[in-house]
Scaffold this motif. Structure first.
Motif, short mmCIF file in Angstrom:
data_model
loop_
_atom_site.label_atom_id
_atom_site.label_comp_id
_atom_site.label_asym_id
_atom_site.label_seq_id
_atom_site.Cartn_x
_atom_site.Cartn_y
_atom_site.Cartn_z
N GLU A 134 1.93 12.81 3.85
CA GLU A 134 2.27 13.73 4.95
C GLU A 134 1.28 13.60 6.10
O GLU A 134 1.67 13.55 7.26
N GLN A 135 0.00 13.55 5.76
CA GLN A 135 -1.05 13.50 6.78
C GLN A 135 -0.98 12.21 7.60
O GLN A 135 -1.13 12.22 8.82
N LEU A 136 -0.73 11.08 6.93
CA LEU A 136 -0.69 9.79 7.61
C LEU A 136 0.69 9.47 8.16
O LEU A 136 0.84 8.52 8.93
N GLN A 137 1.68 10.26 7.75
CA GLN A 137 3.07 10.03 8.14
C GLN A 137 3.51 8.60 7.79
O GLN A 137 4.17 7.91 8.57
N ILE A 160 0.86 -1.18 0.00
CA ILE A 160 0.00 0.00 0.00
C ILE A 160 0.90 1.23 0.00
O ILE A 160 1.79 1.36 0.85
N LEU A 161 0.64 2.11 -0.96
CA LEU A 161 1.43 3.33 -1.11
C LEU A 161 0.55 4.55 -0.89
O LEU A 161 -0.61 4.57 -1.31
N PHE A 162 1.10 5.57 -0.25
CA PHE A 162 0.40 6.83 -0.04
C PHE A 162 1.23 7.95 -0.66
O PHE A 162 2.44 7.99 -0.49
N PHE A 163 0.57 8.85 -1.38
CA PHE A 163 1.26 9.93 -2.08
C PHE A 163 0.70 11.30 -1.68
O PHE A 163 -0.40 11.40 -1.16
N GLY A 164 1.47 12.33 -1.97
CA GLY A 164 1.03 13.71 -1.77
C GLY A 164 0.71 14.02 -0.33
O GLY A 164 1.40 13.56 0.59
N ARG A 165 -0.34 14.79 -0.14
CA ARG A 165 -0.71 15.20 1.22
C ARG A 165 -1.11 14.02 2.09
O ARG A 165 -0.99 14.07 3.31
N LEU A 166 -1.57 12.92 1.47
CA LEU A 166 -1.91 11.74 2.27
C LEU A 166 -0.67 11.18 2.96
O LEU A 166 -0.72 10.79 4.12
N TYR A 211 -5.95 1.60 11.97
CA TYR A 211 -5.32 2.89 12.23
C TYR A 211 -6.40 3.97 12.35
O TYR A 211 -6.66 4.71 11.42
N PRO A 212 -7.04 4.07 13.51
CA PRO A 212 -8.16 5.01 13.68
C PRO A 212 -7.82 6.46 13.33
O PRO A 212 -8.67 7.19 12.85
N ALA A 213 -6.59 6.87 13.54
CA ALA A 213 -6.19 8.25 13.22
C ALA A 213 -6.23 8.51 11.72
O ALA A 213 -6.24 9.66 11.30
N TRP A 214 -6.26 7.47 10.91
CA TRP A 214 -6.28 7.61 9.45
C TRP A 214 -7.69 7.67 8.87
O TRP A 214 -7.87 7.90 7.68
#
Length: 82
Positions: free
Chosen positions: A12-15, A4-10, A40-43
């Motif tokens: 940063e937001q999810l660290q 699973i990859l996260f890009f852009g502000r995601l 990951y409830p914070a996500w």
């Protein structure tokens, strides 16, 4: 194992830029999102945003698209600009 990859502000937001997630069987993108949000409830706010785009194995996908047990799933914010 799903990558699973996260890009852009995601990212940063999810660290988090990359995550490996074990899957025993295929599921939908929506089911994967719900499992991630549960783990990951914070996500939750970021992942449950309908504006977030998803690609499965480098092809644009919908929330109903299937994710195989060895897939690569990428999440990224909508592209804006002109």
């Amino acid at each position: 194992m799903v990558t699973i990859l996260f890009f852009g502000r995601l990212k940063e937001q999810l660290q988090c830029g990359q995550l490996h997630w074990p899957l025993e069987s295929a599921l939908s993108v929506q089911e994967l999102i719900l499992r991630l949000a549960e783990q990951y409830p914070a996500w939750q706010d970021a992942l449950l945003d309908d504006q977030v785009l998803v690609a499965v194995d480098q092809t644009m996908a919908t929330r109903d698209s299937q994710v195989a047990t060895t897939a690569e799933v990428a999440f990224f914010p909508p592209v804006t600009g002109g």
